[in-house]
Motif scaffolding. Sequence first.
Motif, PDB file in Angstrom:
ATOM      1  N   GLY A  24      -2.280  -4.225  -5.310  1.00  0.00           N
ATOM      2  CA  GLY A  24      -3.645  -4.540  -4.924  1.00  0.00           C
ATOM      3  C   GLY A  24      -4.516  -5.037  -6.058  1.00  0.00           C
ATOM      4  O   GLY A  24      -4.056  -5.520  -7.085  1.00  0.00           O
ATOM      5  N   SER A  25      -5.816  -4.924  -5.841  1.00  0.00           N
ATOM      6  CA  SER A  25      -6.818  -5.334  -6.811  1.00  0.00           C
ATOM      7  C   SER A  25      -7.006  -4.226  -7.838  1.00  0.00           C
ATOM      8  O   SER A  25      -6.412  -3.150  -7.728  1.00  0.00           O
ATOM      9  N   CYS A  26      -7.870  -4.453  -8.826  1.00  0.00           N
ATOM     10  CA  CYS A  26      -8.016  -3.428  -9.868  1.00  0.00           C
ATOM     11  C   CYS A  26      -8.688  -2.164  -9.342  1.00  0.00           C
ATOM     12  O   CYS A  26      -8.442  -1.081  -9.869  1.00  0.00           O
ATOM     13  N   VAL A  27      -9.522  -2.266  -8.315  1.00  0.00           N
ATOM     14  CA  VAL A  27     -10.080  -1.048  -7.726  1.00  0.00           C
ATOM     15  C   VAL A  27      -8.961  -0.232  -7.066  1.00  0.00           C
ATOM     16  O   VAL A  27      -9.062   0.991  -6.929  1.00  0.00           O
ATOM     17  N   ASP A  28      -7.870  -0.911  -6.674  1.00  0.00           N
ATOM     18  CA  ASP A  28      -6.766  -0.245  -5.992  1.00  0.00           C
ATOM     19  C   ASP A  28      -5.867   0.544  -6.924  1.00  0.00           C
ATOM     20  O   ASP A  28      -4.841   1.083  -6.475  1.00  0.00           O
ATOM     21  N   ASN A  29      -6.220   0.649  -8.198  1.00  0.00           N
ATOM     22  CA  ASN A  29      -5.514   1.603  -9.053  1.00  0.00           C
ATOM     23  C   ASN A  29      -5.642   3.010  -8.498  1.00  0.00           C
ATOM     24  O   ASN A  29      -4.830   3.890  -8.817  1.00  0.00           O
ATOM     25  N   ALA A  30      -6.647   3.217  -7.654  1.00  0.00           N
ATOM     26  CA  ALA A  30      -6.771   4.499  -6.962  1.00  0.00           C
ATOM     27  C   ALA A  30      -5.547   4.773  -6.093  1.00  0.00           C
ATOM     28  O   ALA A  30      -5.198   5.938  -5.865  1.00  0.00           O
ATOM     29  N   ARG A  31      -4.904   3.720  -5.592  1.00  0.00           N
ATOM     30  CA  ARG A  31      -3.665   3.931  -4.819  1.00  0.00           C
ATOM     31  C   ARG A  31      -2.592   4.566  -5.712  1.00  0.00           C
ATOM     32  O   ARG A  31      -1.817   5.421  -5.267  1.00  0.00           O
ATOM     33  N   ILE A  32      -2.531   4.121  -6.972  1.00  0.00           N
ATOM     34  CA  ILE A  32      -1.524   4.651  -7.890  1.00  0.00           C
ATOM     35  C   ILE A  32      -1.822   6.107  -8.218  1.00  0.00           C
ATOM     36  O   ILE A  32      -0.911   6.950  -8.288  1.00  0.00           O
ATOM     37  N   LEU A  33      -3.105   6.447  -8.405  1.00  0.00           N
ATOM     38  CA  LEU A  33      -3.480   7.847  -8.599  1.00  0.00           C
ATOM     39  C   LEU A  33      -3.012   8.698  -7.427  1.00  0.00           C
ATOM     40  O   LEU A  33      -2.444   9.780  -7.599  1.00  0.00           O
ATOM     41  N   GLN A  34      -3.285   8.205  -6.214  1.00  0.00           N
ATOM     42  CA  GLN A  34      -2.914   8.957  -5.020  1.00  0.00           C
ATOM     43  C   GLN A  34      -1.403   9.137  -4.927  1.00  0.00           C
ATOM     44  O   GLN A  34      -0.919  10.221  -4.582  1.00  0.00           O
ATOM     45  N   LEU A  35      -0.646   8.091  -5.246  1.00  0.00           N
ATOM     46  CA  LEU A  35       0.811   8.179  -5.203  1.00  0.00           C
ATOM     47  C   LEU A  35       1.327   9.200  -6.222  1.00  0.00           C
ATOM     48  O   LEU A  35       2.209  10.013  -5.900  1.00  0.00           O
ATOM     49  N   CYS A  36       0.763   9.186  -7.426  1.00  0.00           N
ATOM     50  CA  CYS A  36       1.179  10.163  -8.439  1.00  0.00           C
ATOM     51  C   CYS A  36       0.870  11.586  -7.993  1.00  0.00           C
ATOM     52  O   CYS A  36       1.682  12.505  -8.186  1.00  0.00           O
TER      53      CYS A  36
ATOM     54  N   SER B 171       0.847  -1.189   0.000  1.00  0.00           N
ATOM     55  CA  SER B 171       0.000   0.000   0.000  1.00  0.00           C
ATOM     56  C   SER B 171       0.884   1.241   0.000  1.00  0.00           C
ATOM     57  O   SER B 171       2.105   1.161   0.230  1.00  0.00           O
ATOM     58  N   ASN B 172       0.292   2.406  -0.253  1.00  0.00           N
ATOM     59  CA  ASN B 172       1.069   3.644  -0.164  1.00  0.00           C
ATOM     60  C   ASN B 172       1.646   3.825   1.232  1.00  0.00           C
ATOM     61  O   ASN B 172       2.784   4.276   1.400  1.00  0.00           O
ATOM     62  N   GLU B 173       0.849   3.466   2.234  1.00  0.00           N
ATOM     63  CA  GLU B 173       1.310   3.600   3.617  1.00  0.00           C
ATOM     64  C   GLU B 173       2.534   2.722   3.859  1.00  0.00           C
ATOM     65  O   GLU B 173       3.498   3.133   4.518  1.00  0.00           O
ATOM     66  N   ALA B 174       2.507   1.496   3.306  1.00  0.00           N
ATOM     67  CA  ALA B 174       3.642   0.586   3.488  1.00  0.00           C
ATOM     68  C   ALA B 174       4.884   1.111   2.776  1.00  0.00           C
ATOM     69  O   ALA B 174       6.003   1.012   3.293  1.00  0.00           O
TER      70      ALA B 174
END
Length: 625
Positions: free
Chosen positions: A513-525, A411-414
């Motif tokens: 993560g899962s495909c819904v977790d592409n939101a993590r990549i948006l947040q990281l960017c 995760s981004n937190e990790a």
Amino acid sequence: MAKEPRPAEELTIWDDARAMINKARAEGIETVHERLQQQTPHCKFCELGTSCRICTMGPCKITPKSPRGVCGADADVVVARNFGRFVTGGAAGHSDHGRDLIEVLEAIVEGETKDYKITDEEKLRRISAEIGIETEGRDIIDIARDAMECFFADFGSRKKQVSFLSRVPQKRKDIWEKLGVTPRGVDREIAEMMHRTHMGCDNDAPNTLLHAARTSLADGWGGSMIGTELSDVIFGTPTPSMSQANLGVIKEDKVNILVHGHNPVVSEMILAASRDPEIVAEAKAAGAAGINIAGLCCTGNELLMRKGIPMAGNHLMTELAILTGAVEAVVVDYQCIMPSLVQISGCYHTRFIDTAAKARFTGATHFDIHPHNAYEQACGIVRLAVEAYSARDASRVDIPCEPVEIMTGFSNEAVISALGGSLDPLVQAIAAGDIRGAVGIVGCNNPKFQQDSMNVGLAKELIKKDILVLVTGCVTTAAGKAGLLVPDAIEMAGPGLKKVCGALGIPPVLHYGSCVDNARILQLCAALADALNVDISDLPVGASSPEWYSEKAAAIGLYAVSSGIYTHLGHPPNILGSETVTNIAVSGLEDLVGASFVIEPDPVKAADLFDERIKAKRKGLGLSE
């Protein structure tokens, strides 16, 4: 005359898949590959996007001799309408997933469930503060109630923007505002797209495509992001751990239950029930050594990254997993579940169990799971699997391989924790050129491709070029089986990436993560852009869905591009019948949002395209190429 089936070696790069394809053919069981062969050649009008069945004056086909439908719509309008509805279907799917998580949070807040709880209170406080909720000195349930109300409102029509736009760099928000694509509410944008594409409404292709972008952004920065963040709050934020992947995770001496779909609400309860001492005792009394849970597709990813539950396979492995003959039950929630799984389960002792009112399957056994009865229903499902174990035919069991090790849970937190609490070391590594850039490889399998050849091929080529790779969804299992999700994979990486990942003890390909977790990549960017005081489109980053097939993948690709991320697809959506729409997708969007789509079926050439893009972006930031 029936077509000669293609050899298994041409269909997949995996030995376990080839073994099960050949087993299916020997036993006379049809799989996705035979059905694709029966359906080809495909309708050219559908492939080009130039067929229209929106009203009953048609259906219409746009051709050089008949360039307009009955209503007068030309190819540009028809293609744009079809693509807009396609994206909207994907946005609806992922965002409805997010809504389900809000409803679980509501049940927790209202005291209607004892089966779910708030696991990560710190994260709930943090994201609540991000969206403007007062958290200081307040009880966690009161904070949760306000967050729940705020997220429910993100699906409505009264707000000017969805809550998590608080994470978007101001430069990006200014672009959206200028274009009129700021996402206001998930359901609002979906409903408006359906209205716009009704006959007699939006008949300007670029205008329709702009609203498609808005709809996708409501998914990426709204519904999907809510789904990811609340899953962390309820089930725990992922941290790195070791697990396993491939069909070898199915155990001959155990009751095997495969969880499949996308939402962890059901699969988390199946896992809990499988560990109930009384039910485990029942399994042992039936002659099994215990109960084994393994994952398929994105529900599997959810359990993998939080609980270390192994992955049996991705989309094109779902039928083949049943063909091992050792699966007692397949338990599904929704999305990417082939109806054929019911028929294939019926060829064995396998129980096929559906659990969602919005995803019923003819011939399945239905368990109606809600927050108030989830654990009780899950216990019933696991007991049904235990009962099925005694009906297993040992002579038909064939588990074709041993599992491979994988590292999961980034995760981004990790990631920030591993970097010492901030993104500064990552920024420094990018500035130094040790990590030249990053690409998210996401999404599906499509039987039109040799399974996972593009997913794995692209990842390998990118890490050679010191480009960090983040994977989600079905690409996860592919990368894992290829040996890319373990720290030793740095031996396949370029010298800079090898140095950084070696120092951190992490793989050069990170499971996000899962495909819904592409939101993590948006947040990281977004966080990286803020750290550098630039727009997301200025970053040396990219996205790819090499073997995509679904509406959700189209929505993901469009929200990536609309967020300023250059996005590769292994094959085009059904838009080539309109030169206007195609040109907007592959070039025109660059001028509007600072990114575009690129289509390339060859992984080496696709990696080269990313390399050139990253060189240009690094140069724009004043960094060495």
